[in-house]
Design an enzyme around this catalytic site. Sequence first.
Site, PDB file in Angstrom:
ATOM      1  CG  PHE A  87      -1.721  -1.254   1.383  1.00 13.30           C
ATOM      2  CD1 PHE A  87      -2.534  -1.714   0.354  1.00 13.30           C
ATOM      3  CD2 PHE A  87      -1.621  -2.011   2.541  1.00 13.30           C
ATOM      4  CE1 PHE A  87      -3.249  -2.893   0.491  1.00 13.30           C
ATOM      5  CE2 PHE A  87      -2.336  -3.189   2.678  1.00 13.30           C
ATOM      6  CZ  PHE A  87      -3.163  -3.639   1.655  1.00 13.30           C
ATOM      7  CE  LYS A 109      12.539  -5.750  10.070  1.00 11.23           C
ATOM      8  NZ  LYS A 109      12.700  -6.703  11.163  1.00 11.23           N
ATOM      9  CB  ALA A 143       4.785  -5.075  16.908  1.00 16.76           C
ATOM     10  CE  LYS A 194      12.012 -10.137   7.797  1.00 17.72           C
ATOM     11  NZ  LYS A 194      10.809  -9.980   8.618  1.00 17.72           N
ATOM     12  NE  ARG A 258       1.520  -8.503  10.997  1.00 17.98           N
ATOM     13  CZ  ARG A 258       1.325  -7.220  10.769  1.00 17.98           C
ATOM     14  NH1 ARG A 258       1.239  -6.787   9.518  1.00 17.98           N
ATOM     15  NH2 ARG A 258       1.218  -6.360  11.760  1.00 17.98           N
ATOM     16  CG  ASN A 259       5.686 -12.988   6.033  1.00 18.44           C
ATOM     17  OD1 ASN A 259       5.176 -12.767   4.953  1.00 18.44           O
ATOM     18  ND2 ASN A 259       6.157 -12.016   6.806  1.00 18.44           N
TER      19      ASN A 259
END
EC number: 1.1.1.94
Length: 331
Positions: A87, A109, A143, A194, A258-259
């Site tokens: 975005f 990232k 985070a 990564k 998340r990945n």
Amino acid sequence: MLTEPKITIIGSGSWATALAKILLNNVDRIGWYFRNPESIELFQRYKHNPNYLRGVEFDIDRIEFFDDINQAFEQSDVLVLTIPSAFLNSTMSEVTVDISTKYIVSAIKGIIPEDNQIVGQYLNQKFKLPLERLGVIAGPCHAEEVALERLSYLTIACPDIRRARDFAIRLECPYIRTHVSDDIWGTEYASVLKNIIAIASGIVHGLRYGDNFQAVLIANAIQEIKRFVDKVHPITRDIKSSAYLGDLLVTAYSQFSRNRTFGTMIGKGYTTRTAQLEMHMVAEGYYATKSIHEINLEYKVNLPICEAVYNILYGGENPAAEIRRLTERLR
């Protein structure tokens, strides 16, 4: 307390919230840009981000909120970008003020999918931002752990080491330690790669491969990352340092990744679309997979793990069959 320069965070997600918490340990006030004015209203009323890391409370008298991105850029000296890379182009297309004299720090990232560019390239080419005015936040730092004040290490990269040190000082606190680097290309590309590896790690986890194979996967992955960053920007760098290997390890193994979560869902049989919808968050590696594949058509680096992920996400290959083929290429 350090009060200058004026630092503004662009973005309102979990990493933005974590960075705001860190910075307010050392500066009197920060600026913070939210696209949605209603989110600012709720933040001011309840003193926390209404959508992310709600347990982190803020002294809102020390935050100047913006819902106008041009005002945010114009009134700030240092801008910290935390918008998901998918975005960033649409957000930055609204910027009409000259940003070439600002110091801009990328905490993204990710890669700009429309242009197949890392953030530094994008800002340099489209906004004439000199590379010495570009910073990159790298290193293993979720985070969620910052919110809990668990000890974390960050690397600030910038061709101008003085600027890197000045910004690093503003992040130092009892639970954040910092290092500096001049490797903006390697740290950015490593952080993109990564995320793709973390998707692979999630896929093999979803397919019920064990820790033994995960170790082999990551051992091969750091070599894959080294081959690519050395080809794209050949300088002397220690790929085993936390900015590279450390970030890879935490993204591939952590419950907060998340990945990896996205990859696990793919390995368990979710379609790409269903996994994206159910996560409610952006997995940067999904976009990075296609971009790195296209970039590598030029460089022709041996990237078997990244290519396996590309074949699964974009080529329609069966995850179990593709990972079986990948196992024959690792050692």
